[in-house]
Design a protein around this motif. Structure first.
Motif, PDB file in Angstrom:
ATOM      1  N   ALA A  28       0.621  -1.453   0.099  1.00  0.00           N
ATOM      2  CA  ALA A  28      -0.125   0.136  -0.090  1.00  0.00           C
ATOM      3  C   ALA A  28       0.899   1.270  -0.200  1.00  0.00           C
ATOM      4  O   ALA A  28       0.289   2.238  -0.343  1.00  0.00           O
ATOM      5  CB  ALA A  28      -0.892   0.113   1.389  1.00  0.00           C
ATOM      6  N   THR A  29       2.054   1.049   0.376  1.00  0.00           N
ATOM      7  CA  THR A  29       2.959   2.264   0.514  1.00  0.00           C
ATOM      8  C   THR A  29       3.225   3.082  -1.000  1.00  0.00           C
ATOM      9  O   THR A  29       3.421   4.115  -0.753  1.00  0.00           O
ATOM     10  CB  THR A  29       4.383   2.051   1.028  1.00  0.00           C
ATOM     11  OG1 THR A  29       4.734   0.933   0.371  1.00  0.00           O
ATOM     12  CG2 THR A  29       4.171   1.617   2.587  1.00  0.00           C
ATOM     13  N   SER A  30       2.919   2.196  -1.906  1.00  0.00           N
ATOM     14  CA  SER A  30       3.034   2.893  -3.124  1.00  0.00           C
ATOM     15  C   SER A  30       2.192   3.699  -3.781  1.00  0.00           C
ATOM     16  O   SER A  30       2.157   4.384  -4.846  1.00  0.00           O
ATOM     17  CB  SER A  30       3.706   1.491  -4.173  1.00  0.00           C
ATOM     18  OG  SER A  30       4.462   0.663  -3.653  1.00  0.00           O
ATOM     19  N   TYR A  31       0.857   3.970  -3.092  1.00  0.00           N
ATOM     20  CA  TYR A  31      -0.109   4.382  -3.595  1.00  0.00           C
ATOM     21  C   TYR A  31      -0.987   5.373  -2.680  1.00  0.00           C
ATOM     22  O   TYR A  31      -0.761   5.362  -1.427  1.00  0.00           O
ATOM     23  CB  TYR A  31      -1.286   3.324  -3.835  1.00  0.00           C
ATOM     24  CG  TYR A  31      -0.960   2.244  -4.733  1.00  0.00           C
ATOM     25  CD1 TYR A  31      -0.247   1.049  -4.348  1.00  0.00           C
ATOM     26  CD2 TYR A  31      -0.906   2.271  -6.025  1.00  0.00           C
ATOM     27  CE1 TYR A  31       0.257   0.230  -4.959  1.00  0.00           C
ATOM     28  CE2 TYR A  31      -0.438   1.355  -7.224  1.00  0.00           C
ATOM     29  CZ  TYR A  31       0.167   0.212  -6.569  1.00  0.00           C
ATOM     30  OH  TYR A  31       0.693  -0.539  -7.281  1.00  0.00           O
ATOM     31  N   ALA A  32      -1.464   6.452  -3.349  1.00  0.00           N
ATOM     32  CA  ALA A  32      -2.360   7.322  -2.806  1.00  0.00           C
ATOM     33  C   ALA A  32      -3.453   6.674  -2.792  1.00  0.00           C
ATOM     34  O   ALA A  32      -4.070   5.997  -3.845  1.00  0.00           O
ATOM     35  CB  ALA A  32      -2.407   8.621  -3.548  1.00  0.00           C
ATOM     36  N   VAL A  33      -4.451   6.773  -1.756  1.00  0.00           N
ATOM     37  CA  VAL A  33      -5.809   6.247  -1.889  1.00  0.00           C
ATOM     38  C   VAL A  33      -7.054   7.061  -1.609  1.00  0.00           C
ATOM     39  O   VAL A  33      -6.649   7.849  -0.613  1.00  0.00           O
ATOM     40  CB  VAL A  33      -5.962   5.007  -0.552  1.00  0.00           C
ATOM     41  CG1 VAL A  33      -7.175   4.441  -0.567  1.00  0.00           C
ATOM     42  CG2 VAL A  33      -4.808   4.115  -0.961  1.00  0.00           C
ATOM     43  N   GLY A  34      -8.012   7.207  -2.414  1.00  0.00           N
ATOM     44  CA  GLY A  34      -8.966   7.984  -2.191  1.00  0.00           C
ATOM     45  C   GLY A  34     -10.129   7.353  -1.966  1.00  0.00           C
ATOM     46  O   GLY A  34     -10.514   6.228  -2.544  1.00  0.00           O
ATOM     47  N   TRP A  35     -11.149   7.856  -1.244  1.00  0.00           N
ATOM     48  CA  TRP A  35     -12.313   7.605  -0.758  1.00  0.00           C
ATOM     49  C   TRP A  35     -13.387   8.168  -1.748  1.00  0.00           C
ATOM     50  O   TRP A  35     -13.203   9.571  -1.797  1.00  0.00           O
ATOM     51  CB  TRP A  35     -12.812   7.647   0.539  1.00  0.00           C
ATOM     52  CG  TRP A  35     -12.182   6.671   1.498  1.00  0.00           C
ATOM     53  CD1 TRP A  35     -11.099   6.592   2.152  1.00  0.00           C
ATOM     54  CD2 TRP A  35     -12.761   5.203   1.582  1.00  0.00           C
ATOM     55  NE1 TRP A  35     -11.068   5.590   2.859  1.00  0.00           N
ATOM     56  CE2 TRP A  35     -11.948   4.526   2.604  1.00  0.00           C
ATOM     57  CE3 TRP A  35     -14.074   4.605   1.112  1.00  0.00           C
ATOM     58  CZ2 TRP A  35     -12.154   3.378   2.929  1.00  0.00           C
ATOM     59  CZ3 TRP A  35     -14.207   3.381   1.493  1.00  0.00           C
ATOM     60  CH2 TRP A  35     -13.180   2.644   2.464  1.00  0.00           C
ATOM     61  N   PHE A  36     -14.323   7.672  -2.481  1.00  0.00           N
ATOM     62  CA  PHE A  36     -15.537   8.350  -3.101  1.00  0.00           C
ATOM     63  C   PHE A  36     -16.740   7.632  -2.827  1.00  0.00           C
ATOM     64  O   PHE A  36     -16.830   6.831  -2.368  1.00  0.00           O
ATOM     65  CB  PHE A  36     -15.331   8.020  -4.796  1.00  0.00           C
ATOM     66  CG  PHE A  36     -13.828   8.571  -5.390  1.00  0.00           C
ATOM     67  CD1 PHE A  36     -12.518   8.050  -5.033  1.00  0.00           C
ATOM     68  CD2 PHE A  36     -14.048   9.908  -6.114  1.00  0.00           C
ATOM     69  CE1 PHE A  36     -11.464   8.697  -5.814  1.00  0.00           C
ATOM     70  CE2 PHE A  36     -12.831  10.440  -6.426  1.00  0.00           C
ATOM     71  CZ  PHE A  36     -11.480   9.899  -6.314  1.00  0.00           C
ATOM     72  N   ARG A  37     -17.638   8.274  -3.080  1.00  0.00           N
ATOM     73  CA  ARG A  37     -19.050   7.840  -2.842  1.00  0.00           C
ATOM     74  C   ARG A  37     -20.004   8.372  -3.935  1.00  0.00           C
ATOM     75  O   ARG A  37     -19.924   9.129  -4.749  1.00  0.00           O
ATOM     76  CB  ARG A  37     -19.638   8.714  -1.489  1.00  0.00           C
ATOM     77  CG  ARG A  37     -19.828  10.095  -1.374  1.00  0.00           C
ATOM     78  CD  ARG A  37     -20.303  10.632  -0.280  1.00  0.00           C
ATOM     79  NE  ARG A  37     -20.614  11.963  -0.115  1.00  0.00           N
ATOM     80  CZ  ARG A  37     -20.867  12.643   0.958  1.00  0.00           C
ATOM     81  NH1 ARG A  37     -20.801  12.197   2.062  1.00  0.00           N
ATOM     82  NH2 ARG A  37     -21.120  13.739   0.787  1.00  0.00           N
ATOM     83  N   GLN A  38     -21.138   7.472  -4.011  1.00  0.00           N
ATOM     84  CA  GLN A  38     -22.145   7.608  -5.108  1.00  0.00           C
ATOM     85  C   GLN A  38     -23.549   7.472  -4.280  1.00  0.00           C
ATOM     86  O   GLN A  38     -23.695   6.484  -3.840  1.00  0.00           O
ATOM     87  CB  GLN A  38     -21.930   6.599  -6.185  1.00  0.00           C
ATOM     88  CG  GLN A  38     -22.829   6.917  -7.343  1.00  0.00           C
ATOM     89  CD  GLN A  38     -22.412   6.317  -8.766  1.00  0.00           C
ATOM     90  OE1 GLN A  38     -21.754   5.542  -8.671  1.00  0.00           O
ATOM     91  NE2 GLN A  38     -22.785   7.036  -9.818  1.00  0.00           N
ATOM     92  N   ALA A  39     -24.421   8.486  -4.340  1.00  0.00           N
ATOM     93  CA  ALA A  39     -25.665   8.347  -3.975  1.00  0.00           C
ATOM     94  C   ALA A  39     -26.556   8.103  -5.059  1.00  0.00           C
ATOM     95  O   ALA A  39     -26.260   8.294  -6.123  1.00  0.00           O
ATOM     96  CB  ALA A  39     -26.169   9.854  -3.152  1.00  0.00           C
ATOM     97  N   PRO A  40     -27.830   7.222  -4.528  1.00  0.00           N
ATOM     98  CA  PRO A  40     -28.812   7.009  -5.663  1.00  0.00           C
ATOM     99  C   PRO A  40     -29.074   8.238  -6.525  1.00  0.00           C
ATOM    100  O   PRO A  40     -29.505   9.255  -6.152  1.00  0.00           O
ATOM    101  CB  PRO A  40     -29.935   6.574  -4.787  1.00  0.00           C
ATOM    102  CG  PRO A  40     -29.381   6.067  -3.539  1.00  0.00           C
ATOM    103  CD  PRO A  40     -28.136   7.046  -3.465  1.00  0.00           C
TER     104      PRO A  40
END
Length: 123
Positions: A28-40
Protein backbone atom coordinates in the motif's frame (compact mmCIF):
# COMPACT_ATOMS: atom_id res chain seq x y z
CA UNK A 1 -3.80 -4.31 -6.95
CA UNK A 2 -7.13 -5.24 -5.40
CA UNK A 3 -9.15 -3.06 -3.07
CA UNK A 4 -12.09 -3.96 -0.88
CA UNK A 5 -14.15 -1.51 1.12
CA UNK A 6 -15.96 -2.65 4.26
CA UNK A 7 -17.55 -1.29 7.40
CA UNK A 8 -20.71 0.24 6.01
CA UNK A 9 -24.06 -0.07 7.70
CA UNK A 10 -27.16 1.75 8.86
CA UNK A 11 -26.92 4.49 11.47
CA UNK A 12 -29.06 7.32 12.70
CA UNK A 13 -28.21 10.93 12.03
CA UNK A 14 -25.42 12.06 14.31
CA UNK A 15 -23.88 8.61 14.44
CA UNK A 16 -20.44 7.40 13.40
CA UNK A 17 -18.95 4.71 11.22
CA UNK A 18 -15.42 3.66 10.38
CA UNK A 19 -14.87 2.31 6.90
CA UNK A 20 -11.88 0.20 5.95
CA UNK A 21 -10.18 -0.23 2.58
CA UNK A 22 -8.13 -3.39 2.39
CA UNK A 23 -5.38 -3.37 -0.24
CA UNK A 24 -3.82 -6.53 -1.62
CA UNK A 25 -1.55 -7.43 -4.47
CA UNK A 26 1.12 -4.82 -3.84
CA UNK A 27 2.37 -2.78 -0.92
CA UNK A 28 0.00 0.00 0.00
CA UNK A 29 2.95 2.33 0.54
CA UNK A 30 3.21 2.82 -3.22
CA UNK A 31 -0.23 4.36 -3.60
CA UNK A 32 -2.36 7.30 -2.77
CA UNK A 33 -5.80 6.12 -1.75
CA UNK A 34 -8.97 8.08 -2.23
CA UNK A 35 -12.46 7.50 -0.92
CA UNK A 36 -15.36 8.30 -3.21
CA UNK A 37 -19.10 7.93 -2.78
CA UNK A 38 -22.12 7.63 -5.02
CA UNK A 39 -25.62 8.34 -3.83
CA UNK A 40 -28.67 7.01 -5.71
CA UNK A 41 -29.26 9.03 -8.85
CA UNK A 42 -26.15 11.14 -8.36
CA UNK A 43 -22.66 11.19 -9.80
CA UNK A 44 -19.72 9.71 -7.99
CA UNK A 45 -18.02 12.31 -5.82
CA UNK A 46 -14.74 12.69 -3.99
CA UNK A 47 -14.69 12.36 -0.21
CA UNK A 48 -11.08 12.19 0.99
CA UNK A 49 -7.58 11.24 -0.13
CA UNK A 50 -4.39 10.27 1.64
CA UNK A 51 -1.08 10.13 -0.26
CA UNK A 52 1.86 7.89 0.33
CA UNK A 53 4.35 9.16 2.89
CA UNK A 54 4.52 11.93 3.93
CA UNK A 55 0.82 11.97 4.56
CA UNK A 56 -1.18 15.14 4.08
CA UNK A 57 -4.79 14.30 3.60
CA UNK A 58 -7.31 16.16 1.48
CA UNK A 59 -11.06 16.40 2.07
CA UNK A 60 -14.17 17.46 0.22
CA UNK A 61 -15.74 20.61 1.67
CA UNK A 62 -18.93 18.67 2.36
CA UNK A 63 -17.21 16.38 4.88
CA UNK A 64 -14.36 18.52 6.22
CA UNK A 65 -14.35 18.50 10.00
CA UNK A 66 -16.51 15.37 10.19
CA UNK A 67 -14.32 12.86 8.41
CA UNK A 68 -10.76 11.66 9.00
CA UNK A 69 -8.78 9.50 6.60
CA UNK A 70 -5.81 7.54 7.86
CA UNK A 71 -3.64 4.66 6.78
CA UNK A 72 -1.87 1.74 8.42
CA UNK A 73 0.62 0.54 5.85
CA UNK A 74 1.68 -2.37 8.03
CA UNK A 75 -1.87 -3.67 7.64
CA UNK A 76 -2.26 -2.47 4.03
CA UNK A 77 -5.41 -0.71 5.11
CA UNK A 78 -6.81 2.81 4.76
CA UNK A 79 -9.54 3.97 7.10
CA UNK A 80 -12.29 6.56 6.83
CA UNK A 81 -13.67 7.65 10.19
CA UNK A 82 -16.98 9.41 9.69
CA UNK A 83 -18.65 11.30 12.53
CA UNK A 84 -21.84 13.34 12.83
CA UNK A 85 -23.31 11.51 9.87
CA UNK A 86 -26.26 13.09 8.09
CA UNK A 87 -28.88 11.60 5.74
CA UNK A 88 -27.12 13.28 2.82
CA UNK A 89 -24.10 11.10 3.54
CA UNK A 90 -26.10 8.06 2.44
CA UNK A 91 -24.21 6.47 -0.45
CA UNK A 92 -22.07 3.58 -1.58
CA UNK A 93 -18.53 4.35 -0.47
CA UNK A 94 -15.57 2.88 -2.34
CA UNK A 95 -11.83 3.31 -2.34
CA UNK A 96 -9.52 3.86 -5.28
CA UNK A 97 -5.75 3.79 -5.57
CA UNK A 98 -3.21 5.52 -7.77
CA UNK A 99 0.55 5.79 -8.02
CA UNK A 100 0.37 8.67 -10.51
CA UNK A 101 -0.75 11.50 -8.27
CA UNK A 102 -0.61 12.25 -4.55
CA UNK A 103 -3.85 14.04 -3.68
CA UNK A 104 -6.13 14.01 -6.69
CA UNK A 105 -9.85 14.53 -6.22
CA UNK A 106 -10.60 13.35 -9.75
CA UNK A 107 -11.64 9.75 -10.14
CA UNK A 108 -9.98 9.70 -13.58
CA UNK A 109 -6.56 9.90 -11.93
CA UNK A 110 -7.08 6.58 -10.16
CA UNK A 111 -6.10 3.26 -11.69
CA UNK A 112 -7.47 0.73 -9.23
CA UNK A 113 -10.81 0.49 -7.53
CA UNK A 114 -12.89 -2.09 -5.77
CA UNK A 115 -16.42 -2.82 -4.69
CA UNK A 116 -17.98 -0.38 -2.32
CA UNK A 117 -19.80 -0.57 0.97
CA UNK A 118 -23.23 0.92 1.60
CA UNK A 119 -23.73 3.61 4.24
CA UNK A 120 -27.31 4.48 5.12
CA UNK A 121 -28.06 7.36 7.47
CA UNK A 122 -31.62 7.79 8.72
CA UNK A 123 -33.07 10.97 10.17
Amino acid sequence: VQLQASGGGSVQAGGSLRLSCGISGRAATSYAVGWFRQAPGKEREFVAVIPWSPNRAGYADSVKGRVTISRDDAKNTVYLQMNTLQPEDTAVYSCDATSRTRRSQDTKDYDYWGQGTLVTVSS
